[in-house]
Scaffold this motif. Structure first.
Motif, mmCIF file in Angstrom:
data_model
loop_
_atom_site.group_PDB
_atom_site.id
_atom_site.type_symbol
_atom_site.label_atom_id
_atom_site.label_comp_id
_atom_site.label_asym_id
_atom_site.label_seq_id
_atom_site.Cartn_x
_atom_site.Cartn_y
_atom_site.Cartn_z
ATOM 1 N N ILE A 40 0.847 -1.204 0.000
ATOM 2 C CA ILE A 40 0.000 0.000 0.000
ATOM 3 C C ILE A 40 0.877 1.246 0.000
ATOM 4 C CG2 ILE A 40 -1.533 1.390 1.464
ATOM 5 C CD1 ILE A 40 -2.962 -1.252 2.202
ATOM 6 N N ASN A 41 1.867 1.270 0.889
ATOM 7 C CA ASN A 41 2.700 2.469 1.001
ATOM 8 C C ASN A 41 3.719 2.605 -0.116
ATOM 9 O OD1 ASN A 41 1.479 3.715 3.076
ATOM 10 N ND2 ASN A 41 2.876 3.008 4.649
ATOM 11 N N ILE A 44 0.748 2.108 -3.909
ATOM 12 C CA ILE A 44 -0.648 2.469 -4.124
ATOM 13 C C ILE A 44 -0.966 3.909 -3.715
ATOM 14 C CG2 ILE A 44 -3.037 1.894 -3.507
ATOM 15 C CD1 ILE A 44 -2.112 -1.032 -3.253
ATOM 16 N N VAL A 45 -0.519 4.321 -2.547
ATOM 17 C CA VAL A 45 -0.934 5.641 -2.056
ATOM 18 C C VAL A 45 0.228 6.632 -2.076
ATOM 19 C CG1 VAL A 45 -2.736 4.658 -0.589
ATOM 20 C CG2 VAL A 45 -0.480 5.090 0.376
ATOM 21 N N SER A 49 -0.275 10.992 2.164
ATOM 22 C CA SER A 49 -1.699 10.763 2.366
ATOM 23 C C SER A 49 -1.978 10.184 3.758
ATOM 24 C CB SER A 49 -2.246 9.797 1.311
ATOM 25 O OG SER A 49 -1.784 8.485 1.559
ATOM 26 N N ILE A 51 -3.852 7.633 4.297
ATOM 27 C CA ILE A 51 -3.762 6.165 4.185
ATOM 28 C C ILE A 51 -2.322 5.711 4.380
ATOM 29 C CG2 ILE A 51 -4.081 4.192 2.637
ATOM 30 C CD1 ILE A 51 -6.436 5.721 1.390
ATOM 31 N N HIS A 52 -1.368 6.479 3.858
ATOM 32 C CA HIS A 52 0.052 6.157 4.041
ATOM 33 C C HIS A 52 0.383 6.109 5.530
ATOM 34 C CE1 HIS A 52 4.378 6.142 2.953
ATOM 35 N NE2 HIS A 52 4.524 6.888 4.043
#
Length: 194
Positions: A40-41, A44-45, A49, A51-52
């Motif tokens: 994810i880190n 993707i993001v 962010s 989310i990060h």
């Protein structure tokens, strides 16, 4: 008869392997959870962010739980099952070059060093990431640089880890990725086990 690197899936191969439960559900959840948080880190993001940040915090919690499980968890998950010992790792490499095909129920000595390396790197990444969000360390160059260098080292470590898993699967005849999915190692009967 099971060939040296033939794992097969039929009845004949099933008679020539023993299946041993090694990785408990918590270990597998943590392993794949950390993989997901890193993906994810990394891919993707955006790094600034929310989310990060939450993926980073989640990763820190997962590593923290894993370290606790290394003390109180199941036998193969305990630190005592795979102590970090460079001399043991060198001896393992020497023995492997001589044809030793010993299967380690937990991590082999070289894999143990990699595991501790990855955990340490993840802790550095998580800690510096947290620090960058505080008023005391926000915008401090050395914290950002350590965070970036640790991330770059993590990518190198992940690549080495994947190559190590591929090699060890070929060398030992034990499908390691499958073991991290269902928790059981399929060990050829002709392999010594440690």
């Amino acid at each position: 008869m099971l060939k040296e690197h033939d794992l097969g899936s039929g009845r004949e191969s099933a008679r020539n392997v023993k299946t041993v439960q090694v990785w408990d559900p918590l270990i597998r959840l943590i392993h794949w959870g950390v993989v997901l948080m890193v993906l994810i880190n990394a891919a993707i993001v955006a790094k600034d962010s929310t989310i990060h940040l939450w993926a980073g915090y989640t990763m820190l919690v997962l590593v923290g739980v894993r370290l606790l499980w290394g003390i109180i968890g199941t036998r193969p998950a305990r630190f005592s099952a795979f102590p970090p010992n460079p001399f043991r790792a060198l001896n393992y490499l020497r023995n492997m070059r001589r044809g030793d095909k010993t299967v380690h129920l937990s991590h082999n000595p070289l894999g143990a060093l990699m595991v501790y390396n990855i955990w340490t790197t993840l802790l550095v990444i998580g800690t510096t990431g947290y620090m960058m969000g505080t008023s005391k360390f926000f915008g401090i160059t050395w914290v950002e640089r350590v965070h970036e260098l640790a991330y770059e080292w993590l990518l190198v470590s992940i690549a080495a880890h994947i190559l190590g898993v591929i090699f060890d699967t070929w060398h030992s005849g034990v499908p390691l990725v499958q073991a991290m999915i269902h928790g059981r190692k399929r060990i050829p009967n002709d392999r010594p086990v440690e």
